[in-house]
Design a protein around this motif. Sequence first.
Motif, PDB file in Angstrom:
ATOM      1  N   ARG A 130       0.829  -1.208   0.000  1.00  0.00           N
ATOM      2  CA  ARG A 130       0.000   0.000   0.000  1.00  0.00           C
ATOM      3  C   ARG A 130       0.862   1.255   0.000  1.00  0.00           C
ATOM      4  O   ARG A 130       0.560   2.239  -0.697  1.00  0.00           O
ATOM      5  CB  ARG A 130      -0.933  -0.009   1.214  1.00  0.00           C
ATOM      6  N   ALA A 131       1.979   1.233   0.787  1.00  0.00           N
ATOM      7  CA  ALA A 131       2.878   2.394   0.822  1.00  0.00           C
ATOM      8  C   ALA A 131       3.532   2.612  -0.544  1.00  0.00           C
ATOM      9  O   ALA A 131       3.626   3.751  -1.030  1.00  0.00           O
ATOM     10  CB  ALA A 131       3.941   2.193   1.899  1.00  0.00           C
ATOM     11  N   GLU A 132       3.998   1.519  -1.175  1.00  0.00           N
ATOM     12  CA  GLU A 132       4.615   1.646  -2.494  1.00  0.00           C
ATOM     13  C   GLU A 132       3.603   2.127  -3.540  1.00  0.00           C
ATOM     14  O   GLU A 132       3.952   2.909  -4.430  1.00  0.00           O
ATOM     15  CB  GLU A 132       5.208   0.302  -2.909  1.00  0.00           C
ATOM     16  N   ALA A 133       2.365   1.685  -3.404  1.00  0.00           N
ATOM     17  CA  ALA A 133       1.330   2.146  -4.338  1.00  0.00           C
ATOM     18  C   ALA A 133       1.083   3.643  -4.173  1.00  0.00           C
ATOM     19  O   ALA A 133       0.901   4.367  -5.158  1.00  0.00           O
ATOM     20  CB  ALA A 133       0.039   1.358  -4.105  1.00  0.00           C
ATOM     21  N   ALA A 134       1.115   4.116  -2.899  1.00  0.00           N
ATOM     22  CA  ALA A 134       0.921   5.545  -2.661  1.00  0.00           C
ATOM     23  C   ALA A 134       2.083   6.357  -3.232  1.00  0.00           C
ATOM     24  O   ALA A 134       1.891   7.417  -3.835  1.00  0.00           O
ATOM     25  CB  ALA A 134       0.785   5.806  -1.151  1.00  0.00           C
ATOM     26  N   VAL A 135       3.317   5.842  -3.050  1.00  0.00           N
ATOM     27  CA  VAL A 135       4.491   6.527  -3.600  1.00  0.00           C
ATOM     28  C   VAL A 135       4.421   6.558  -5.121  1.00  0.00           C
ATOM     29  O   VAL A 135       4.708   7.582  -5.761  1.00  0.00           O
ATOM     30  CB  VAL A 135       5.785   5.826  -3.131  1.00  0.00           C
ATOM     31  N   GLU A 136       4.025   5.431  -5.715  1.00  0.00           N
ATOM     32  CA  GLU A 136       3.913   5.371  -7.175  1.00  0.00           C
ATOM     33  C   GLU A 136       2.881   6.380  -7.680  1.00  0.00           C
ATOM     34  O   GLU A 136       3.092   7.051  -8.692  1.00  0.00           O
ATOM     35  CB  GLU A 136       3.523   3.962  -7.606  1.00  0.00           C
ATOM     36  N   GLN A 137       1.770   6.482  -6.952  1.00  0.00           N
ATOM     37  CA  GLN A 137       0.736   7.437  -7.347  1.00  0.00           C
ATOM     38  C   GLN A 137       1.248   8.870  -7.264  1.00  0.00           C
ATOM     39  O   GLN A 137       0.983   9.694  -8.142  1.00  0.00           O
ATOM     40  CB  GLN A 137      -0.497   7.263  -6.452  1.00  0.00           C
ATOM     41  N   ALA A 138       2.011   9.165  -6.175  1.00  0.00           N
ATOM     42  CA  ALA A 138       2.573  10.509  -6.035  1.00  0.00           C
ATOM     43  C   ALA A 138       3.574  10.803  -7.157  1.00  0.00           C
ATOM     44  O   ALA A 138       3.609  11.919  -7.700  1.00  0.00           O
ATOM     45  CB  ALA A 138       3.250  10.638  -4.666  1.00  0.00           C
ATOM     46  N   GLU A 142       3.475  13.743  -9.928  1.00  0.00           N
ATOM     47  CA  GLU A 142       4.596  14.664 -10.153  1.00  0.00           C
ATOM     48  C   GLU A 142       5.040  14.616 -11.619  1.00  0.00           C
ATOM     49  O   GLU A 142       5.377  15.656 -12.209  1.00  0.00           O
ATOM     50  CB  GLU A 142       5.762  14.290  -9.235  1.00  0.00           C
ATOM     51  N   LEU A 143       5.051  13.423 -12.211  1.00  0.00           N
ATOM     52  CA  LEU A 143       5.435  13.289 -13.612  1.00  0.00           C
ATOM     53  C   LEU A 143       4.460  14.043 -14.521  1.00  0.00           C
ATOM     54  O   LEU A 143       4.891  14.723 -15.472  1.00  0.00           O
ATOM     55  CB  LEU A 143       5.467  11.805 -13.995  1.00  0.00           C
ATOM     56  N   GLU A 144       3.170  13.940 -14.213  1.00  0.00           N
ATOM     57  CA  GLU A 144       2.187  14.678 -14.999  1.00  0.00           C
ATOM     58  C   GLU A 144       2.402  16.181 -14.866  1.00  0.00           C
ATOM     59  O   GLU A 144       2.287  16.928 -15.843  1.00  0.00           O
ATOM     60  CB  GLU A 144       0.770  14.297 -14.538  1.00  0.00           C
ATOM     61  N   GLU A 145       2.744  16.618 -13.635  1.00  0.00           N
ATOM     62  CA  GLU A 145       3.000  18.047 -13.417  1.00  0.00           C
ATOM     63  C   GLU A 145       4.237  18.497 -14.198  1.00  0.00           C
ATOM     64  O   GLU A 145       4.246  19.586 -14.799  1.00  0.00           O
ATOM     65  CB  GLU A 145       3.185  18.313 -11.921  1.00  0.00           C
ATOM     66  N   LYS A 150       6.876  21.252 -18.682  1.00  0.00           N
ATOM     67  CA  LYS A 150       7.702  21.124 -19.883  1.00  0.00           C
ATOM     68  C   LYS A 150       6.974  21.692 -21.103  1.00  0.00           C
ATOM     69  O   LYS A 150       7.573  22.372 -21.945  1.00  0.00           O
ATOM     70  CB  LYS A 150       8.051  19.654 -20.107  1.00  0.00           C
ATOM     71  N   ALA A 151       5.664  21.413 -21.186  1.00  0.00           N
ATOM     72  CA  ALA A 151       4.886  21.930 -22.313  1.00  0.00           C
ATOM     73  C   ALA A 151       4.856  23.452 -22.302  1.00  0.00           C
ATOM     74  O   ALA A 151       4.997  24.107 -23.350  1.00  0.00           O
ATOM     75  CB  ALA A 151       3.469  21.355 -22.259  1.00  0.00           C
TER      76      ALA A 151
END
Length: 210
Positions: A130-138, A142-145, A150-151
């Motif tokens: 669950r912790a790794e899933a939360a980190v992945e989601q964060a 951040e990648l989307e941001e 970049k755009a």
Amino acid sequence: MSVDPMAYETQFFGFTPQTCMLRVYTAFQDYLFEVMLVVEGVMLKKLDGIPGCKVSPSQIRKCTEKFLMFMKEHFDKLFAKMEEMLLQLVLNIPKNVLLPEDRVQEQYPYSKEEFQALQDELQQLQQQCRAEAAVEQALRAELEEQKAVKAELEKILQCFDGLESICREQGAGNFKESFALLTQNSKKLQDVLKDVEKKSEKMKQHDQLM
């Protein structure tokens, strides 16, 4: 009916033996009721054909109900014996028999403490997942941001490239130098504007004193 849960038998058969016996009992009882109705109908027809018979249908119904109660009492006693025999000899798995899906427990036995340790380890792994899933989601957020930033930067760079092209076409020289000069002139204009605002404020104060 038996109150033994018979969980192992339920696992093997796919149904509880008590449920099976209840259905058999209900089927026999329904059949007994149907037979009594048929017997009653036959008696009514036979008596109707006898001249001078004074037996009414209600009397026949009372007799039928009495006979039905008599049969049901004896049937319940016989069924109780049959149920006991079937649950012990037919629908019962002996204690020394192990089902195929449970043979792995015989090959890899474990104690209650070992099982609890496995449960604790499983719970820790679930928390880590669950912790790794939360980190992945964060990280995804951040990648989307970063993609959005970049755009925007690419748009700004395109704008600068367009301005530099315009400067070249107008013979304004290097865009960076022109931009630096423009920045300096803008700062000078801001200083002049501030100076004018100060003088205007002083003149307003002077007019108020007059």
